[in-house]
Design an enzyme around this catalytic site. Structure first.
Site, PDB file in Angstrom:
ATOM      1  N   ASN A 157     -10.231  -0.374   0.347  1.00  0.00           N
ATOM      2  CA  ASN A 157      -8.771  -0.297   0.343  1.00  0.00           C
ATOM      3  C   ASN A 157      -8.262  -0.835  -0.994  1.00  0.00           C
ATOM      4  O   ASN A 157      -8.318  -2.024  -1.246  1.00  0.00           O
ATOM      5  CB  ASN A 157      -8.216  -1.119   1.512  1.00  0.00           C
ATOM      6  CG  ASN A 157      -6.699  -1.109   1.589  1.00  0.00           C
ATOM      7  OD1 ASN A 157      -6.018  -0.680   0.665  1.00  0.00           O
ATOM      8  ND2 ASN A 157      -6.167  -1.605   2.700  1.00  0.00           N
TER       9      ASN A 157
ATOM     10  N   HIS B 109      -3.384   7.063   2.946  1.00  0.00           N
ATOM     11  CA  HIS B 109      -3.802   5.791   2.355  1.00  0.00           C
ATOM     12  C   HIS B 109      -5.167   5.429   2.915  1.00  0.00           C
ATOM     13  O   HIS B 109      -5.391   5.486   4.131  1.00  0.00           O
ATOM     14  CB  HIS B 109      -2.771   4.713   2.689  1.00  0.00           C
ATOM     15  CG  HIS B 109      -3.233   3.323   2.415  1.00  0.00           C
ATOM     16  ND1 HIS B 109      -3.865   2.961   1.246  1.00  0.00           N
ATOM     17  CD2 HIS B 109      -3.166   2.191   3.182  1.00  0.00           C
ATOM     18  CE1 HIS B 109      -4.168   1.672   1.306  1.00  0.00           C
ATOM     19  NE2 HIS B 109      -3.758   1.192   2.452  1.00  0.00           N
TER      20      HIS B 109
ATOM     21  N   CYS C 160       0.805  -1.222   0.000  1.00  0.00           N
ATOM     22  CA  CYS C 160       0.000   0.000   0.000  1.00  0.00           C
ATOM     23  C   CYS C 160       0.840   1.275   0.000  1.00  0.00           C
ATOM     24  O   CYS C 160       0.307   2.357  -0.251  1.00  0.00           O
ATOM     25  CB  CYS C 160      -0.946   0.001   1.192  1.00  0.00           C
ATOM     26  SG  CYS C 160      -1.968  -1.478   1.308  1.00  0.00           S
TER      27      CYS C 160
END
Length: 311
Positions: free
Chosen positions: A266, A236, A111
């Site tokens: 996500n 994020h 990520c």
């Protein structure tokens, strides 16, 4: 002159999977998912591979930057879900874009990948090695999702972002960066032997809450800035509670933090760039704003950028 983002684009698949859809297949509920994660829906790629998502986002970024693929000197793709081990997604989209002859490579930082990729690109631009670099953050996480694990299955979505990195006008661009990793935490978030995502949610949560705030503060200090200088935070999009902890660490009001997790879940390496595209369209990011990008991911990895927005 600093390197900066001169064009940016995104692509998300059409299929929408809502929390109510998950109620039909798992012991969960819309209220449970929303209250713990902030997610309401996510996008799933059907009949599209990671390289397809990357290609479409890259086309949008090139158009936004006003350049053509043959001007690219390097393509960097951040992903943990490539179509195959090799050739890289970067090589696949190089062919499709018609960017013949330029360098192309994939990187794996989960990520944190978009921040890692952008930081790598910054070095090449500021040393005059290349004029234009394409950085893509892309994931098809649905192909590594454990559909029987209600704690992780509801979290992930598919999508791609792409940015063109080049020199920008004096005072603008990337002001500072931080990259970091802690391999001892790798056991808490990884691809298991069944090729599915395993996550120790409690440990990852504790790590993320601590690291997101610290990294955001660190890049501000490196740039000679303070919390009061920040116009906008793009974290994020992993979990609303983790995102809120970073916002509170910077002392920012809610309207100064990007929040797109409710729409996409996500999307790992794609989430920060997707958020920037949506926020630009909504007028939330303007030229000369000081923005902080911060992320964390499997590895464990983390990264942050302080940017003065604009060309």
């Amino acid at each position: 002159m600093n390197a900066g983002i001169i064009g940016i684009g995104k692509y998300v698949p059409e299929k929408v999977m809502t929390n109510f859809d998950f109620e039909k297949i798992l012991d969960t509920s819309d209220e449970w998912i929303r209250s713990r994660t902030g997610i309401e829906q996510r996008r799933y790629a059907e009949g599209e591979e990671t390289s397809d998502l990357a290609f479409k986002a890259a086309q949008n970024a090139l158009e936004n930057a006003g350049i053509t693929a043959d001007q690219l000197g390097l393509i960097i793709v951040a992903t943990v879900t490539p179509d195959r081990g090799f050739p890289s997604v970067a090589c696949q989209i190089q062919e499709r874009l018609g960017a013949s002859g330029c360098g192309a490579m994939d990187i794996s930082a989960a990520c944190s990948g978009f921040i890692y990729g952008t930081t790598i690109a910054k070095q090449f631009i500021e040393t005059n090695s290349y004029d234009y670099i394409l950085v893509v953050g892309v994931e098809k996480l649905t192909k590594i999702t454990d559909w029987e694990d209600r704690n992780t299955a509801v979290l992930f979505g598919d999508g791609a972002c792409a940015a063109i990195i080049s020199k920008v006008s004096e005072g603008r661009g990337i002001l500072s960066f931080e990259l970091g990793a802690d391999g001892t935490g790798g056991k808490n978030l990884y691809l298991n032997d069944e090729r599915k995502i395993y996550m120790n949610g409690r440990e990852v949560f504790k790590f993320a809450v601590r690291q997101m705030g610290e990294s955001a503060i660190n890049v501000l200090e490196k740039a000679g800035l303070t919390k009061d200088d920040v116009d906008y935070l793009v974290p994020h999009q992993a979990n609303i509670r983790i995102m809120e902890s970073a916002r509170e660490r910077l002392g920012l009001p809610e309207e100064k933090m990007s929040k797109t997790i409710q729409n996409y879940g996500n999307t790992s390496a794609a989430s920060i760039g997707i958020s920037i595209v949506d926020d630009l369209a909504a007028g939330k990011i303007k030229d000369d704003d000081i923005i902080v990008l911060v992320g964390f991911g499997g590895g464990l990895t983390w990264g942050a950028l302080a940017i003065k927005w604009g060309k």
